[in-house]
Structures are given as structure tokens and as C-alpha cells.
Write a protein that holds these residues in place. Structure first.
Motif, PDB file in Angstrom:
ATOM      1  N   SER A 101       0.736  -1.096   0.035  1.00 27.93           N
ATOM      2  CA  SER A 101       0.193   0.108  -0.032  1.00 27.93           C
ATOM      3  C   SER A 101       0.521   1.187  -0.052  1.00 27.93           C
ATOM      4  CB  SER A 101      -0.966   0.075   1.399  1.00 27.93           C
ATOM      5  OG  SER A 101       0.011   0.110   2.484  1.00 27.93           O
ATOM      6  N   LEU A 102       2.134   1.390   0.490  1.00 24.34           N
ATOM      7  CA  LEU A 102       2.995   2.537   0.669  1.00 24.34           C
ATOM      8  C   LEU A 102       3.744   2.503  -0.597  1.00 24.34           C
ATOM      9  CD1 LEU A 102       4.175   2.265   4.464  1.00 24.34           C
ATOM     10  CD2 LEU A 102       2.313   3.705   3.276  1.00 24.34           C
ATOM     11  N   LYS A 103       3.720   1.819  -1.637  1.00 23.26           N
ATOM     12  CA  LYS A 103       4.444   1.877  -2.949  1.00 23.26           C
ATOM     13  C   LYS A 103       4.289   3.213  -3.674  1.00 23.26           C
ATOM     14  CE  LYS A 103       5.962  -2.932  -3.909  1.00 23.26           C
ATOM     15  NZ  LYS A 103       5.737  -3.993  -4.824  1.00 23.26           N
ATOM     16  N   PRO A 104       2.813   3.430  -3.928  1.00 23.17           N
ATOM     17  CA  PRO A 104       2.679   4.681  -4.371  1.00 23.17           C
ATOM     18  C   PRO A 104       2.631   5.860  -3.808  1.00 23.17           C
ATOM     19  CG  PRO A 104       0.859   3.615  -3.955  1.00 23.17           C
ATOM     20  CD  PRO A 104       1.766   2.484  -3.458  1.00 23.17           C
ATOM     21  N   GLN A 105       2.896   5.935  -2.401  1.00 24.40           N
ATOM     22  CA  GLN A 105       2.992   6.918  -1.680  1.00 24.40           C
ATOM     23  C   GLN A 105       4.270   7.576  -1.411  1.00 24.40           C
ATOM     24  OE1 GLN A 105       1.209   5.547   2.207  1.00 24.40           O
ATOM     25  NE2 GLN A 105      -0.477   5.008   1.167  1.00 24.40           N
TER      26      GLN A 105
END
Length: 976
Positions: free
Chosen positions: A598-602
Motif C-alpha cells: 500500500s505504501l509503494k505509490p505513496q
């Protein structure tokens, strides 16, 4: 012929259907029977003339021509046996030793286990002639898994007290348990249940109904007398089919009952002669008869009969019209209004019957007299789609069904039943043949039917919908609509990516946003961006891991965590879902995987100087991220064998104007029908239903519990054994569907439900979905920001952050820690700033003692005292062995030791004294102090790695940071 289906214990009678003919004989139908028709007659009593019946679990209750209630219990492999127990009590005296000469305040010589109820052996008699004693009274010769002496006595100081198997010097009383069994012997015959009065002609019965109370073993048997009064039979169960007593349940003055039906939860519904109905409230496991009646108005025409399942209610009025509640039975229970909203169902019917689980509805047509079954009933279509003949191979003349039917889950299943009946007006000696094929078979003369043999009904899916008059305005607008197909020239759908991380685990899901209870199932991650929770074969919860905004531990036990998921339909209100695992290892593994994905595109997250702490000691750094509404390919979920649901996926960004969804499908060679649905919460905004068996494409919508008017016009483009590409588009006024093979075929369906309410796309029936591409609308003038949080390794209870990015925290042991990164620059953690982190917690338990003149202070207190080991309040038992480590990340660093550091002070052994529990404690014992306590402690330590640095040699209880800006500092320097 009155009929009722029930599930028996013997295999040869599974799924039997009971009926009564005009001669008053009872018949049973079994599809596995060796007779030509499947019908066989139950043993009869020449004095009886059965008129109507009701059944559950294979037991049948019936009303005979004498208007009395009889019960029929078929013979079964396991007999009905009831164990009667009594306790014999004796007291010691110096003259007679142990004898039955008890004190006036003592319990009776023979009693129940509590000693409060007199259970003299002479009082215990057989309930009726249907029972026989198996043996004389026997002595129980074991106590707490120990073998007693031949006489079976246990001893105690007094009544009541703790009994022991051995007699001691201070044993003043004793008791022993005696038992014997009674067996139900009146199988395969009709046995009369006692009447209300000794003279049964004083108030005979006219109707009877039974159902199970929820999932318990107790049955709710209700009856209506000829005077319009309601009676409840207590203590009816599978082991006590006759029950115990009749209880008169008063109904409001001025009303008289004419029919009773019992719902799937055991709630009685009474139809009155005025055409309204009443239901009973206040039912509990200890009060099955309830406490009060609530009257609800019926539909126009006046109620004649009602049939109630678990959540649905069907009714027939005196003008033969069929009605059903728009809402659910639970809505009626919760509503304080005396009115209910009714929905009329097409057709003229005599009687109706709904199963306990609401999935099966039978009725009798008023004109043809045939038995009908309601097709198309589902969770989102409680009222079904169309009436079909239940027994197309049978020649029916005139029959009737009534208020309760099978509890089975499917039309061709079998299960427990609960039925009641209404006798219709029929000509005598109505004949029909129940045989099928070329075999002639025997004929049975029926007078009325109750329920139906569902195994005899064709098990097939039929999606025909009831079609009313066409809406001229809609039809005219659609026929005049011109759609240019040249602008729909799109490339082929993109194949889904190969899976790079895939795993499944057993878990329990709690949907906190919807306030739903927990559901056990299987959690699965596929393609690294799809999270699927399989609740059942046809019910799955799915979301994109990219839409996960936060992953938060629920507690320090580390076996569950909650996901905060982006909600594209209600800005600012995220969806909260919690998952609970069987152990810490699984929870941590899944939490880590979801956080990483979930944090990859953040990485381009716009950070805010906002931090969060949780009850589990977690620290979260927060920020905002811009949402890019780009096309996405969905995972194709392969269903289980025989599963009618082929594809199910949430449209997490909705299906507003400008959205598109493209699918590539394959139609099997033996396909008949399939459908695609754009669904909201309880509605279907667009139902696209190609039917190859009739060469038509049906378009429709489902709103507020009703199907709308079908649209069937247009060319039929589908062939069996072919592949097609289908594009769904949402315009401002219509759903546009483009089917592409060699040519393009366009269908338009005007919006009946706002497309912004769409949340899910499903595919059902004879179709295979090969790939799917979802392209939501993305208005260029709207920038959507979502609030996210990122867990930072550590364990703290308090935090403060400054405007310049500096962050300080306090751990539970009051140590001070400083964040080694600038919280305003990046969410990414660098390996060179990761160091060891530790935290400590102290667990306490209190040892309590009371003084007595023999042994001084001891842990043996009064019966009303607190336990010898408790928490500080003394209300909760808390022994040392009960205190466990919060999780695997903690380790004990000390053993249990006395805690001398208490504010009130302690003596040299750590004790505090008081007059009694609870009271003010002090360190020195006084003459009037009769109780004492001391506190024990044990320390555990948490260890992990994170970007924090310990501030040495300082402990704080609170912390706050304020940073002066550059101009304040400059002005202060000038003043100096």
C-alpha cells in the motif's frame, strides 16, 4: 390433502411430505419410496378424522374432527429417553446417626440439586400413557470422577456446602443422587394432547402451528381456540413432543384470532377477523411465550392468511390477492408504527407458504388450483421474479398450501421444517395423479396441502422476470435514440498481470464501518494489489490494496489489525475493516505485506506535521496523497465448481458519468443464460441479461425490492461457443453497452437509479470472464487528496511534534526518545538511522489475606471476600499465572517480587492493613485490622529496531515542544 415436509432421523424418511385426505387419513410422500407414486399412508386410528397438521423435525401435530390436538412421533433409530433425577438428603443426630429427620430450616428429604424444590419420588409420575419407566431408581456411584461407596453418599458440613466423597469428623449432612429413565413408547400412532379443560368441548381448537425458537432445541407450539383465544404449549421439544401445560395468552380486547403462524425465529403472528395481524414481543430463551402483542395493519382487502420466514412475510387477503412486506420482518419488530408497507405480487392465490430461511415460497393458484413455486428468490431479490408450476408433471385439480414450509437452503434440498395450515374451500373427492413418466401409479384424493415436497420440484435456475405494462415514454425515447458506433473504436482489453505474491490464510473479518458482526473465512492476496476475503462460496469482500490508507494494530496482543480503506462514494469517510488471525506470526506477516504494497505509490506523499499514537503503542506518521484515477485491470477470481457467481469486484471509484468498463468473455457451448449487474447497496442500477434459450437481451433494474420493467428490443448478437468483447459506458442519461465480435451491437438503457450509487460489478450464469479493465471517470478540475498514515517502528504512549519536523516521544517506562529523521521530508526510512528501541512495562497483582483467631492471617477468607489474588480493585481474580506477555515482542526481565514502592507505605514484608475489604490501607497493623494486602510486580521488556535515539539519564511524565521562529529570535537579540 394437508401436507407438511419434515426431516426425519431415519434415512428412509428424509425429506418426507405429510398430507391429509378427505377421509381424514394422513399420507406421507417420499421421493425415495419404493411405491409407484411415492405416497404411503401412516398408521391410522379409526376414531380420528385429521383435518389439518403442522410438523417440525419429523414430529407431526394435528387437529382432528373432535377439534383436539394429537401428536404423531415416527419410530426412529435413537429412542426418546428422559432422565429423571432426585437428591436424597439426610442429617446426622446423636440418636439416629444419619437419618431423614431434618431440621425445619433444612431442604426436603428428596429435592432437586439446589435443594429448593421438593422432588419426592412419589410425586414423579409419567406425563401420559405414551411413556414407560425403563427401570427402578438407581444410585449414582461416581462423584467428580471418583468411585463412591455402594450407597453413593457424599458428605458436607451443612446445606448448602461443598460435598466430599469421604466422611470426616465434622460432616453433619449427606446426600446422594438417584435416577431412572422414562422412554417414549407411543411411536407410529396418534396420541392426544391434554385439552385446555377436562371437558374438551368447552373450548376446542381450530388452528395450530409450530416452529423452532431460533437454533435452540425448544419448539414454540401455538394454537387458536374456537373462541378466538390464543394458547401456548410450554416445554415442547424433540424429547418432549407432548409438552407440559397450556398457557392462555391474552390478546387485546375486542380482537379475535382466526389463524396463527410461527416465524422462523419462533415469533407467533396472529391473523384477526378484522383483517389485521399481531405479533408477540419479548420472547427470550426463558420466556418463549413473550410479554406483549403489537398490532399491525394489513394490506387492502383484509388479511386471510400470513406466512412468515426469518426476514420475509407473505400474505393472502380475502380477495385472493398476494402481498409481501416491502421491508423485512425485523423492520416490523423495530418499528413503533402500527402500519406496514406492503407490496402486491401479481396473481390470484388461495394460500401461501414460505420456508423458514425465506428461500422457498409455495402457493396455490386460485383459478387452476395448481401448486406454484416462486423463482428467482435471492438475498438481493427477497420477493423473487416469477411464479412457476411446482409439479409440472402432475395433474392437479384443486389444492392449497399454508403458512410454513421447509427450512432447506435450496429448492432441491431437505431440512428441518415448521409448518401450519389453512383449510380451503374445495369440492369433495378432488383427484390428481402423482406419478411421472409412463407409469400410471395410484391416485390420492386430496383436500388441502401444507408445505411442499421440495425434492419433487425441478431444480433449475430460471431468470424470467415479471413484466408489467411497458412504459410508453421510455420505450419511445429508446427507439428514437441514435448512437454513433464509430466513436467506440477502442483497443483490445489488456490481459491481467501475472501474480508476483500470493497467499491465503484463515481469518475472521469484522466490518466496523457497517457495524457488522464477525465472519470467519479465508483472506487472500493476489497480484500484489487485490485483497479478497471469501465469506462463502458466493460471497466475497474484495478491495485493492492500493486503496488502503492505514494499517493499524487493534491491540498489543498483535493478532488483529484494522485497515482504513479509501471510500470513493463518501469523501472524508473511510471504510474500516478488521482482520483477526490465529496467531501473532500470521498477523505480523500479513500486516507487513499489506503495508509494503500500500505504501509503494505513496513516495510522493505530501507530508503533514501530524502524528498518531494508538492503544497498542504504535506510532503513525500522517500525510496526504493525490489520487490518480487511472484505468486498472481487475483480478479474475476463479469460482468453486458449480458456483453460479463467476465474477465479483467492487468499483472502488464508482461508475459515474464518463466511466467505462471493458470485459472479454467466453460463452460455453451449453450456455443458456448469463447476466452482468452494476449493483449498489441493495439495488441493481443496470442488469444486462443475455438469454440464449430465447435469443433476447433483457435489460432491467432492481430498486427498493422490486424489479422494473424489462426492455427486450434489439438484435441478439450472442452465439454459443464464441468469445466477445463488451464495453459498458455511463453517459449522462443512459448506460451504453457495446458488444463486439465482427460487428458492433449497441444497447442503451436509461438511468433509473443514479449511477453514482453503483459500488459493485458482478457476472453470473453460463459465462467465463477472461479479462476486465476498469476506467473510472477522472474530472480534470478536481484534485482528490486522501489522508494516509505510515507506521513507524517503535512502542510509545505519548508524542509531541514541532513545526520544524522535530519529534519527541515518551515510552511506557517514561524514557525520552528523539526521532532521527525530519518528519516533513520523507516517509522512507534509511538503514543508517535504524537503531535498537526498548520499552518496559510493569505488571501488578495483589495478594489478599484475612485474620482469624486460629491461624492468624491466611488466604482463606470469608465466602463473601475477594479472591486471594486480585487486581487493585479486588473485583477481578488475577493470579500470577494469569498474567501473560502482551505479545512475542515482549520478554520477562524479572521474576515476581514484592513491590515496596507504594504511596501509602508498607511494612517490612510489603503488607498494607485495613479494617475490611475495601477500606483505606495503612502500613502498620492496628487491633481492629482484620485484612491485609501486598502488591507483587514483574517487569517485561519490548525490543525492536527503529529511527529513534534514547535521551540518557532522564525520565519524564509529560512532554511538549514549542519552536520559536527566526523573527522572534532576531527581535529578542536586538532587545538584548
Amino acid at each position: 390433502m394437508a401436507m407438511s415436509m419434515a426431516s426425519h432421523h431415519s434415512n428412509d424418511q428424509s425429506g418426507a411430505l405429510y398430507g391429509v385426505d378427505y377421509s381424514g387419513r394422513v399420507w406421507t410422500f417420499n421421493a425415495n419410496s419404493k411405491t409407484s407414486t411415492g405416497w404411503s399412508m401412516l398408521p391410522v386410528n379409526n376414531r380420528l378424522d385429521i383435518k389439518r397438521l403442522t410438523s417440525i423435525s419429523g414430529i407431526v401435530w394435528a387437529i382432528s374432527s373432535d377439534h383436539q390436538i394429537y401428536v404423531f412421533v415416527p419410530k426412529r433409530d435413537v429412542p426418546i429417553r428422559v432422565r429423571e433425577e432426585v437428591y436424597e438428603n439426610e442429617r446426622w443426630n446423636p440418636v439416629n446417626n444419619f437419618c431423614d429427620q431434618l431440621l425445619p430450616t433444612d431442604r426436603p428429604h428428596f429435592s432437586d440439586e439446589t435443594g429448593l424444590i421438593n422432588r419426592d419420588k412419589s410425586y414423579i409420575k409419567l406425563p401420559s400413557d405414551s411413556w414407560q419407566w425403563e427401570s427402578d431408581w438407581q444410585i449414582v456411584d461416581t462423584f467428580e470422577n471418583q468411585l463412591l461407596s455402594q450407597d453413593g453418599w457424599t458428605y458436607a458440613i451443612d446445606f448448602p456446602a461443598n460435598y466430599k466423597s469421604e466422611k470426616s469428623w465434622n460432616s453433619m449432612v449427606r446426600r446422594r443422587k438417584l435416577y431412572h429413565y422414562r422412554r417414549y413408547v407411543a411411536h407410529n400412532r396418534w396420541n392426544k394432547i391434554e385439552a385446555i379443560y377436562e371437558d374438551h368441548t368447552k373450548e376446542p381448537f381450530v388452528d395450530v402451528s409450530v416452529s423452532r425458537y431460533g437454533n435452540s432445541e425448544m419448539f414454540c407450539l401455538w394454537a387458536v381456540s374456537v373462541l378466538g383465544q390464543i394458547y401456548f404449549r410450554s416445554e415442547v421439544s424433540e424429547n418432549n413432543p407432548e409438552g407440559s401445560y397450556w398457557h392462555h395468552i391474552e390478546i387485546p380486547k375486542g380482537l379475535e384470532a382466526c389463524q396463527v403462524g410461527v416465524s422462523g425465529q419462533g415469533v407467533p403472528f396472529i391473523v384477526t377477523w378484522t383483517g389485521s395481524f399481531l405479533f408477540r414481543t419479548g420472547l427470550t430463551p426463558h420466556n418463549l411465550s413473550g410479554s406483549d402483542w403489537i398490532e399491525i395493519g394489513g394490506p387492502t382487502g383484509g388479511l386471510f392468511q400470513v406466512s412468515v420466514g426469518e426476514n420475509t412475510m407473505w400474505a393472502i387477503t380475502r380477495d385472493k390477492k398476494c402481498w409481501t412486506l416491502k421491508g423485512t420482518v425485523q423492520d416490523v419488530f423495530k418499528s413503533s408504527s402500527s402500519a406496514a408497507e406492503w407490496l402486491e405480487i401479481p396473481g390470484k392465490l388461495k394460500c401461501i407458504s414460505v420456508s423458514r430461511n425465506d428461500q422457498n415460497v409455495l402457493a396455490v393458484c386460485d383459478e387452476e388450483g395448481v401448486v406454484l413455486v416462486r423463482y428467482g428468490i435471492a438475498d438481493d431479490q427477497r420477493h423473487g421474479q416469477q411464479w412457476k408450476e411446482a409439479f409440472p408433471e402432475v395433474s392437479w385439480d384443486s389444492i392449497s398450501v399454508c403458512s410454513r414450509m421447509s427450512e432447506v437452503d435450496s429448492i432441491d434440498g431437505s431440512g428441518d421444517t415448521s409448518t401450519a395450515s389453512i383449510r380451503p374451500d374445495l369440492p369433495p373427492q378432488t383427484q390428481f395423479n402423482l406419478s411421472s413418466g409412463s407409469e400410471s401409479g395410484d391416485t390420492v384424493s386430496l383436500c388441502w396441502i401444507d408445505g411442499a415436497c421440495l425434492s419433487a420440484i425441478k431444480s433449475r435456475h430460471d431468470g424470467d422476470l415479471e413484466v408489467g405494462p411497458w412504459r410508453e415514454e421510455i420505450l419511445t425515447n429508446l427507439q428514437s435514440l441514435k448512437v454513433g458506433t464509430e466513436k467506440f473504436d477502442y483497443p483490445n482489453a489488456v490481459e491481467s498481470r501475472a501474480s508476483s505474491w500470493s497467499k491465503s490464510v484463515k481469518a475472521r473479518m469484522i466490518h466496523k464501518s457497517k457495524k457488522e458482526g464477525g465472519v470467519n473465512g479465508e483472506l487472500e492476496i493476489s497480484n500484489n494489489d487485490t485483497l479478497v476475503f471469501h465469506k462463502s462460496m458466493q460471497n466475497s469482500w474484495i478491495c485493492s490494496v492500493r486503496d488502503v490508507l492505514s494499517v493499524i494494530l487493534d491491540s498489543e496482543a498483535c493478532i488483529s489489525f484494522s485497515l482504513r480503506i479509501r471510500n470513493s462514494f463518501e469523501d472524508g469517510r473511510a471504510e474500516i475493516v478488521s482482520f483477526r488471525f490465529s496467531n501473532e506470526k500470521e498477523c505480523e506477516e500479513w500486516r507487513t505485506a499489506i503495508v509494503e504494497i500500500s505504501l509503494k505509490p505513496q513516495e510522493q506523499c505530501k507530508l503533514a506535521n501530524l502524528w498518531l499514537t494508538t492503544d497498542a503503542g504504535e506510532i503513525h506518521q500522517c500525510g496526504q496523497i493525490k489520487i490518480a484515477e487511472t484505468p486498472s485491470e481487475m483480478d479474475i477470481i476463479t469460482p468453486a465448481a458449480g458456483d453460479n457467481l463467476k465474477f465479483h469486484h467492487p468499483l472502488v471509484r464508482g461508475f459515474c458519468v464518463g466511466s467505462e468498463l471493458r470485459i472479454d468473455i467466453s460463452i460455453p457451448a451449453d450456455a443458456e443464460r448469463f447476466a452482468f449487474n452494476f449493483k449498489g447497496n441493495d439495488d441493481t442500477a443496470f442488469h444486462f441479461n443475455p438469454r440464449l434459450d430465447v435469443s433476447q437481451v433483457v435489460r432491467n433494474s432492481y430498486d427498493k425490492g422490486e424489479w422494473g420493467e424489462e426492455e427486450r428490443d434489439g438484435v441478439f448478437p450472442f452465439l454459443k461457443g464464441q468469445n466477445y468483447e463488451i464495453l459498458f459506458q455511463c453517459s449522462e442519461t443512459h448506460f451504453i453497452t457495446i458488444v463486439t465480435k465482427k460487428h458492433k451491437f449497441v444497447f442503451a438503457f436509461k438511468h433509473r437509479i443514479l449511477p453514482r450509487n453503483i459500488t459493485t460489478f458482478t457476472a453470473v450464469g453460463d459465462v467465463t470472464v477472461n479479462s476486465i479493465r476498469y476506467d473510472p471517470a477522472n474530472p480534470e478540475d478536481v484534485e482528490r487528496l486522501e489522508f494516509i498514515s505510515n507506521p513507524i517502528p517503535g512502542h510509545f504512549w505519548k508524542l509531541t511534534a514541532a513545526s520544524n519536523g522535530m519529534v519527541w516521544t515518551l515510552s511506557y517506562d517514561m524514557a525520552v526518545w528523539v526521532y532521527l529523521l525530519n518528519s516533513k521530508k520523507s516517509l522512507k526510512l534509511e538503514s543508517n538511522v535504524i537503531g535498537p528501541i526498548h520499552d518496559e512495562k510493569v505488571f501488578h497483582t495483589y495478594e489478599n489475606q484475612r485474620w482469624n483467631p486460629i491461624s492468624s492471617f491466611t488466604s482463606h477468607g470469608l465466602p463473601t471476600d475477594r479472591h486471594s489474588w486480585t487486581d487493585e480493585t479486588g473485583r477481578i481474580k488475577l493470579e500470577k499465572e494469569d498474567i501473560k506477555l502482551p505479545s512475542n515482542k515482549w520478554n520477562w526481565v524479572t521474576e515476581w517480587e514484592v513491590d515496596f514502592d507504594l504511596k501509602e507505605g508498607v511494612d517490612k514484608d510489603g503488607w498494607q492493613y485495613a479494617i475490611d475489604f475495601p477500606a483505606s490501607y495503612h502500613p502498620k497493623k492496628n487491633l481492629r485490622d482484620f485484612v491485609r494486602r501486598r502488591r507483587w510486580k514483574r517487569v517485561c521488556r519490548f525490543t525492536t529496531d527503529g529511527p529513534w535515539n534514547l535521551v540518557q539519564n532522564i525520565k519524564l511524565v509529560d512532554i511538549c515542544i514549542w519552536v520559536r521562529n527566526f523573527f522572534e529570535m532576531k527581535n529578542k537579540t536586538k532587545n538584548v
